[in-house]
Scaffold this motif. Structure first.
Motif, PDB file in Angstrom:
ATOM      1  N   LEU A 138      36.904  20.644  23.532  1.00 36.99           N
ATOM      2  CA  LEU A 138      38.209  21.261  23.330  1.00 36.99           C
ATOM      3  C   LEU A 138      38.522  21.344  21.839  1.00 36.99           C
ATOM      4  O   LEU A 138      38.127  20.468  21.058  1.00 36.99           O
ATOM      5  CB  LEU A 138      39.308  20.447  24.013  1.00 36.99           C
ATOM      6  CG  LEU A 138      39.183  20.218  25.524  1.00 36.99           C
ATOM      7  CD1 LEU A 138      40.346  19.367  26.016  1.00 36.99           C
ATOM      8  CD2 LEU A 138      39.140  21.536  26.276  1.00 36.99           C
ATOM      9  N   PRO A 140      41.198  20.795  19.076  1.00 41.82           N
ATOM     10  CA  PRO A 140      42.422  19.992  18.980  1.00 41.82           C
ATOM     11  C   PRO A 140      43.668  20.857  18.806  1.00 41.82           C
ATOM     12  O   PRO A 140      43.638  21.917  18.169  1.00 41.82           O
ATOM     13  CB  PRO A 140      42.179  19.128  17.732  1.00 41.82           C
ATOM     14  CG  PRO A 140      40.685  19.030  17.646  1.00 41.82           C
ATOM     15  CD  PRO A 140      40.172  20.353  18.104  1.00 41.82           C
ATOM     16  N   GLU A 146      44.244  20.305  26.977  1.00 45.38           N
ATOM     17  CA  GLU A 146      43.916  18.877  26.994  1.00 45.38           C
ATOM     18  C   GLU A 146      44.587  18.180  28.175  1.00 45.38           C
ATOM     19  O   GLU A 146      43.963  17.360  28.857  1.00 45.38           O
ATOM     20  CB  GLU A 146      44.328  18.220  25.681  1.00 45.38           C
ATOM     21  CG  GLU A 146      43.891  16.776  25.591  1.00 45.38           C
ATOM     22  CD  GLU A 146      43.868  16.237  24.178  1.00 45.38           C
ATOM     23  OE1 GLU A 146      43.717  15.014  24.026  1.00 45.38           O
ATOM     24  OE2 GLU A 146      44.003  17.027  23.216  1.00 45.38           O
ATOM     25  N   ARG A 156      38.810  11.151  25.964  1.00 46.83           N
ATOM     26  CA  ARG A 156      38.154  11.540  24.716  1.00 46.83           C
ATOM     27  C   ARG A 156      37.001  10.595  24.405  1.00 46.83           C
ATOM     28  O   ARG A 156      37.169   9.373  24.384  1.00 46.83           O
ATOM     29  CB  ARG A 156      39.165  11.545  23.580  1.00 46.83           C
ATOM     30  CG  ARG A 156      38.666  12.201  22.312  1.00 46.83           C
ATOM     31  CD  ARG A 156      39.726  12.180  21.232  1.00 46.83           C
ATOM     32  NE  ARG A 156      40.929  12.898  21.659  1.00 46.83           N
ATOM     33  CZ  ARG A 156      42.073  12.875  20.988  1.00 46.83           C
ATOM     34  NH1 ARG A 156      42.171  12.151  19.872  1.00 46.83           N
ATOM     35  NH2 ARG A 156      43.115  13.555  21.436  1.00 46.83           N
ATOM     36  N   HIS A 324      37.240  18.010  20.108  1.00 52.87           N
ATOM     37  CA  HIS A 324      37.211  16.774  20.883  1.00 52.87           C
ATOM     38  C   HIS A 324      36.248  16.966  22.048  1.00 52.87           C
ATOM     39  O   HIS A 324      36.285  18.000  22.729  1.00 52.87           O
ATOM     40  CB  HIS A 324      38.591  16.422  21.445  1.00 52.87           C
ATOM     41  CG  HIS A 324      39.619  16.065  20.410  1.00 52.87           C
ATOM     42  ND1 HIS A 324      39.348  15.222  19.351  1.00 52.87           N
ATOM     43  CD2 HIS A 324      40.924  16.425  20.290  1.00 52.87           C
ATOM     44  CE1 HIS A 324      40.444  15.082  18.622  1.00 52.87           C
ATOM     45  NE2 HIS A 324      41.400  15.800  19.164  1.00 52.87           N
ATOM     46  N   MET A 326      35.588  15.636  25.596  1.00 52.79           N
ATOM     47  CA  MET A 326      36.211  14.899  26.686  1.00 52.79           C
ATOM     48  C   MET A 326      35.148  14.614  27.743  1.00 52.79           C
ATOM     49  O   MET A 326      34.303  15.464  28.032  1.00 52.79           O
ATOM     50  CB  MET A 326      37.348  15.709  27.292  1.00 52.79           C
ATOM     51  CG  MET A 326      38.348  16.253  26.285  1.00 52.79           C
ATOM     52  SD  MET A 326      39.355  14.965  25.521  1.00 52.79           S
ATOM     53  CE  MET A 326      40.464  14.585  26.887  1.00 52.79           C
TER      54      MET A 326
END
Length: 345
Positions: A138, A140, A146, A156, A324, A326
């Motif tokens: 993703l 940020p 998110e 994360r 990020h 996840m």
């Protein structure tokens, strides 16, 4: 919204429509993060990225459709490595990942609703194949995306950060160390510091598993990097190497970061006895000065989200999160099969 969402397989004929969604999302992302690749704002280029993903080995995609129009899409890649593979030090041996260019939702749609349906379709196939580690990348600042993935059980795992090399490196640098560019003769020191960094990640709270089988691949990689055109920097306290920063081009820079800027900080480490003394700041000041002087405007690296030493250092020294990762791990009991009706164990 008129009509129910329906999920169907994605194919190459959907690339143009998905490219429109991806380009629109990337424009919003880049408004927050100017370090991102401007080319993906163009729908044709974004459609090309979608086609590229669909053509990769292990790829599978799904679309959420409402009223005949695509409301969102997800493309996942199944990844498999042997324990001796270099990549096994950083990635699970069997996993599936949705890249940054592999997902988007139409503005105005409920991102949680769309992503839940898309992930449910992809995850069912992955688990049937015994793939229990699922990841999504993703950008940020996209709170809706998110939240959608967090609601599905993702947390994360790592962050990629980028900084401008010409930006001053704040903080007090250790005055007692000298920073030099490493040579192939420094392999033993580089190897020792690399192993110390690996041991740190194996500790709490990261708990990265040791991958003994990949040791030979790592040694070969370190030797090749020392002989290559991009320098490794060592901080010396007398005759002892107490810190290192090893750089690559292109390295593992995320594909949505500016394509003309691929300098990647692969390993940054300060030995345990020297931490907190300004060695890391001295290294970064020297390496960023070299980078700026050699035409590298940006530098990118990854850190583990649970790295209580690394994350604060990089964030405090100008690295801005641009991705990020996840992650969700499915309980292996999902593979055991279903109990007979009425059976309670």
């Amino acid at each position: 919204m008129a009509g129910r969402l329906q999920v169907r397989p994605l194919d190459e004929s959907d690339a143009e429509a998905c490219g429109e969604l991806l380009a629109a999302r990337h424009r919003r992302d880049r408004a927050r993060l100017p370090y991102l690749e401007p080319g993906l704002e163009e729908p044709g280029a974004a459609a090309g990225a979608v086609r590229h993903l669909l053509g990769r080995p292990g790829a599978g995609g799904v679309a959420a459709v409402r009223g005949g129009r695509i409301a969102g899409f997800c493309i996942g890649l199944r990844l498999t490595f042997s324990a001796a593979d270099f990549a096994s030090q950083f990635l699970p041996l069997r996993s599936a990942v949705v890249p940054v260019a592999g997902h988007a939702v139409t503005p105005g749609e409920d991102a949680t609703e769309v992503y839940r349906l898309l992930y449910a379709a992809l995850a069912a196939a992955w688990v049937r194949e015994g793939v229990l580690v699922h990841r999504v990348h993703l950008v940020p600042g996209d709170a809706a995306a998110e939240e959608a993935w967090v609601s599905l059980g993702f947390g994360r795992a790592t962050t990629a950060g980028t900084r401008e090399t010409a930006r001053p490196v704040d903080g007090a640098a250790a005055a007692s160390v000298r920073v030099d560019q490493a040579t192939p003769e420094d392999f033993a020191a580089v190897r020792r510091l690399s192993r110390e960094l690996a041991a740190h990640h194996q500790g709490s709270p990261m708990f990265w598993p040791p991958v003994i089988e990949a040791g030979a691949a790592l040694d070969g990689f370190l030797q090749a990097s020392l002989a290559g055109p991009v320098p490794t920097f060592l901080a010396w306290d007398g005759d002892e190497a107490v810190g290192m920063q090893l750089f690559l081009v292109p390295g593992f820079t995320p594909e949505h970061v500016r394509q003309d800027q691929r300098l990647y900080l692969f390993e940054g480490v300060v030995s345990a006895a020297a931490r907190g003394s300004g060695v890391g700041t001295a290294l970064l000041r020297a390496s960023m000065a070299w980078a700026a002087a050699n035409g590298h405007e940006l530098c990118t690296l990854h850190w583990a989200s649970g790295n209580y030493l690394g994350a604060p250092f990089w964030l405090g020294h100008g690295f801005v999160p641009v991705e990020h990762t996840m992650e969700r791990r499915i309980d292996e009991r999902a593979l055991w099969g279903r109990a007979e009706p009425g059976h309670t164990g």
